[in-house]
Design a protein around this motif. Structure first.
Motif, PDB file in Angstrom:
ATOM      1  N   UNK A   8      13.657 -11.061 -13.179  1.00  0.00           N
ATOM      2  CA  UNK A   8      12.575 -10.211 -12.701  1.00  0.00           C
ATOM      3  C   UNK A   8      13.070  -9.222 -11.646  1.00  0.00           C
ATOM      4  N   UNK A   9      14.098  -9.640 -10.901  1.00  0.00           N
ATOM      5  CA  UNK A   9      14.578  -8.788  -9.826  1.00  0.00           C
ATOM      6  C   UNK A   9      15.117  -7.502 -10.416  1.00  0.00           C
ATOM      7  N   UNK A  12      11.188  -4.305 -11.982  1.00  0.00           N
ATOM      8  CA  UNK A  12      10.145  -3.386 -11.516  1.00  0.00           C
ATOM      9  C   UNK A  12      10.718  -1.977 -11.343  1.00  0.00           C
ATOM     10  N   UNK A  15      11.607  -0.384 -14.688  1.00  0.00           N
ATOM     11  CA  UNK A  15      10.433   0.115 -15.408  1.00  0.00           C
ATOM     12  C   UNK A  15       9.943   1.433 -14.804  1.00  0.00           C
ATOM     13  N   UNK A  16       9.916   1.488 -13.483  1.00  0.00           N
ATOM     14  CA  UNK A  16       9.486   2.730 -12.817  1.00  0.00           C
ATOM     15  C   UNK A  16      10.424   3.874 -13.196  1.00  0.00           C
ATOM     16  N   UNK A  41       0.864   3.685 -17.352  1.00  0.00           N
ATOM     17  CA  UNK A  41       0.656   2.606 -16.374  1.00  0.00           C
ATOM     18  C   UNK A  41       0.412   1.285 -17.091  1.00  0.00           C
ATOM     19  N   UNK A  42      -0.448   1.325 -18.095  1.00  0.00           N
ATOM     20  CA  UNK A  42      -0.765   0.111 -18.834  1.00  0.00           C
ATOM     21  C   UNK A  42       0.477  -0.423 -19.555  1.00  0.00           C
ATOM     22  N   UNK A  44       3.676  -0.094 -18.696  1.00  0.00           N
ATOM     23  CA  UNK A  44       4.622  -0.723 -17.775  1.00  0.00           C
ATOM     24  C   UNK A  44       4.078  -2.022 -17.192  1.00  0.00           C
ATOM     25  N   UNK A  45       2.772  -2.051 -16.957  1.00  0.00           N
ATOM     26  CA  UNK A  45       2.173  -3.293 -16.452  1.00  0.00           C
ATOM     27  C   UNK A  45       2.263  -4.400 -17.492  1.00  0.00           C
ATOM     28  N   UNK A  48       5.765  -5.627 -17.656  1.00  0.00           N
ATOM     29  CA  UNK A  48       6.134  -6.436 -16.491  1.00  0.00           C
ATOM     30  C   UNK A  48       5.503  -7.821 -16.572  1.00  0.00           C
ATOM     31  N   UNK A  49       4.222  -7.852 -16.959  1.00  0.00           N
ATOM     32  CA  UNK A  49       3.532  -9.148 -17.001  1.00  0.00           C
ATOM     33  C   UNK A  49       4.085 -10.047 -18.090  1.00  0.00           C
ATOM     34  N   UNK A  52       8.386 -12.410 -19.031  1.00  0.00           N
ATOM     35  CA  UNK A  52       8.833 -13.781 -19.236  1.00  0.00           C
ATOM     36  C   UNK A  52       9.088 -14.096 -20.698  1.00  0.00           C
TER      37      UNK A  52
ATOM     38  N   UNK B  67       1.029   3.822 -10.060  1.00  0.00           N
ATOM     39  CA  UNK B  67       1.845   2.931 -10.895  1.00  0.00           C
ATOM     40  C   UNK B  67       2.630   1.941 -10.036  1.00  0.00           C
ATOM     41  N   UNK B  70       0.257  -0.676  -8.603  1.00  0.00           N
ATOM     42  CA  UNK B  70      -0.203  -1.671  -9.581  1.00  0.00           C
ATOM     43  C   UNK B  70       0.911  -2.630  -9.966  1.00  0.00           C
ATOM     44  N   UNK B  71       2.136  -2.112 -10.036  1.00  0.00           N
ATOM     45  CA  UNK B  71       3.264  -2.997 -10.333  1.00  0.00           C
ATOM     46  C   UNK B  71       3.492  -3.983  -9.190  1.00  0.00           C
ATOM     47  N   UNK B  78       2.882 -12.586 -10.269  1.00  0.00           N
ATOM     48  CA  UNK B  78       3.660 -13.094 -11.406  1.00  0.00           C
ATOM     49  C   UNK B  78       4.143 -14.509 -11.116  1.00  0.00           C
ATOM     50  N   UNK B  83       8.607 -18.966 -18.592  1.00  0.00           N
ATOM     51  CA  UNK B  83       7.302 -19.205 -19.207  1.00  0.00           C
ATOM     52  C   UNK B  83       6.963 -20.678 -19.370  1.00  0.00           C
ATOM     53  N   UNK B 159      -0.071 -16.100 -15.019  1.00  0.00           N
ATOM     54  CA  UNK B 159       0.606 -15.613 -16.217  1.00  0.00           C
ATOM     55  C   UNK B 159      -0.194 -14.565 -16.948  1.00  0.00           C
TER      56      UNK B 159
END
Lengths: 177, 196
Positions: A8-9, A12, A15-16, A41-42, A44-45, A48-49, A52, B67, B70-71, B78, B83, B159
């Motif tokens: 994850x590190x 973000x 993606x930006x 925006x959607x 990338x979100x 990101x979500x 995993x 953006x 929101x991130x 998160x 998972x 999640x």
């Protein structure tokens, strides 16, 4: 460019950093900057979500653009019906006028002029044909990945690419003539 | 002269996606076919025209800022692990509560009534203490459901898409949920233990 399921590190930031490319595709696809901003925006979100579930053997950029295209497709289906919408398999006519983003100020006068001609020519392609070129250019996708993204046979995608490139070349040549 | 290939072959060649063997065959054909040379040149001009577009189209500053914001909110919600581990962490407490209930029942089984004289409704009606436990299990299940849904807004269900409430503090979990759960678990443990 690849990220593992637990990496994850930095994701973000990565993606930006890719947002301007994704936006570049979306704004030329949906033709409305405010909609393209929401969609990027959607995209990338969501990426990101669900990072995993992302597998490192895939390509992050291709995965991201696949999400973007799916969201754009959903938006096209949901929006009030307009004539000549081809992204969801509608007629292959030219789509609605696409708001061409401005060329960067450092592009030079000739560069800006040429970019404007190409933007205008792209706007005259059918949306499915335009999508193939946009995925090739902005996502650097091989045609077989484009076929997977658009859920079309490879032969159809190649035929679209051929038709779109020839039309683009003709339109730009006419502008210069 | 060899037969002219399909036009889409020139797209693959111009894009550098032909196999080495196919590329050699196409190049051999090009030497002897002016029409195909022109076809390939036109496809290349199309690709070159495409390259006039800026590779990157910056978002407006306010959109870029939205953006990032929101991130950042998504990052704060998160799961910290992968998972599978995340699922265990997220729902493990539910599994633990269910295991506790099961354990209470297994440790204190009610003796079966004599088989010679079963009550007429034995097949459907539990003995009174068993029925009480079953009622409580139903209540526990309802309480767990309430807690699970409340847990989403309390960071336990990180999640899924986190509610984007503009960075405000998430709604706190109602205390009554946990208190009720503890009370019910105590009841099962004590009632179940005293019904031998």
């Amino acid at each position: 460019m690849n990220a593992g399921p637990r990496d994850f590190d930095g994701l973000q930031d990565e993606l930006v950093a890719m947002a301007p490319r994704v936006y570049g595709l979306l704004v030329r696809l949906v033709g409305r900057p405010e909609v393209a901003e929401d969609l990027v925006q959607e995209t990338l979100l969501r990426a990101f979500r669900s990072a995993g579930t992302y597998r490192p053997e895939g390509k992050l950029r291709a995965w991201l653009f696949r999400i973007a295209v799916n969201l754009a497709r959903d938006w096209v289906r949901r929006r009030p019906r307009e004539p000549s919408v081809g992204l969801d398999g509608g007629p292959d006519g030219t789509g609605p006028p696409v708001a061409a983003p401005e060329a960067p100020p450092d592009a030079g006068l000739l560069g800006r002029e040429r970019a404007a001609h190409v933007e205008a020519a792209m706007a005259r392609l059918s949306e499915p044909d335009r999508l193939v070129l946009l995925l090739r250019y902005y996502a650097d996708m091989p045609f077989k990945d484009i076929a997977r993204t658009t859920r079309e046979p490879l032969g159809t995608v190649l035929a679209r690419a051929h038709r779109a490139l020839r039309k683009l070349e003709n339109l730009v040549s006419e502008e210069h003539a | 002269m060899t037969r002219c290939p399909d036009k889409t072959d020139w797209v693959l060649l111009a894009a550098g996606e032909s196999s080495p063997r196919r590329r050699r065959a196409l190049e051999t054909h090009l030497v002897e076919c002016a029409a195909c040379r022109e076809e390939l040149a036109a496809v290349r001009r199309g690709l070159a025209a495409l390259a006039a577009l800026p590779r990157e189209t910056p978002l407006r500053p306010q959109a870029a800022e939205a953006l990032r914001r929101r991130l950042a909110v998504a990052a704060a919600h998160r799961p910290a692990r992968g998972p599978v581990v995340g699922l265990v962490v997220r729902y493990g407490w539910l599994a633990a509560a269910a295991a506790l209930v099961l354990a209470a029942l297994l440790w204190n089984p009610r003796p079966e009534p004599p088989p010679a004289a079963p009550p007429p409704t034995a097949a459907v009606a539990l003995p009174s203490s068993g029925a009480a436990v079953a009622d409580k299990i139903t209540e526990i299940a309802a309480a767990l459901e309430i807690l699970a849904s409340a847990g989403v807004s309390n960071g336990r269900g990180a999640g899924g898409p986190a509610p984007d409430n503009g960075g405000r503090t998430p709604r706190p979990l109602p205390h009554t949920g946990f208190e009720e759960l503890e009370r019910l678990l105590d009841f099962v443990a004590t009632e179940g233990g005293g019904q031998s």
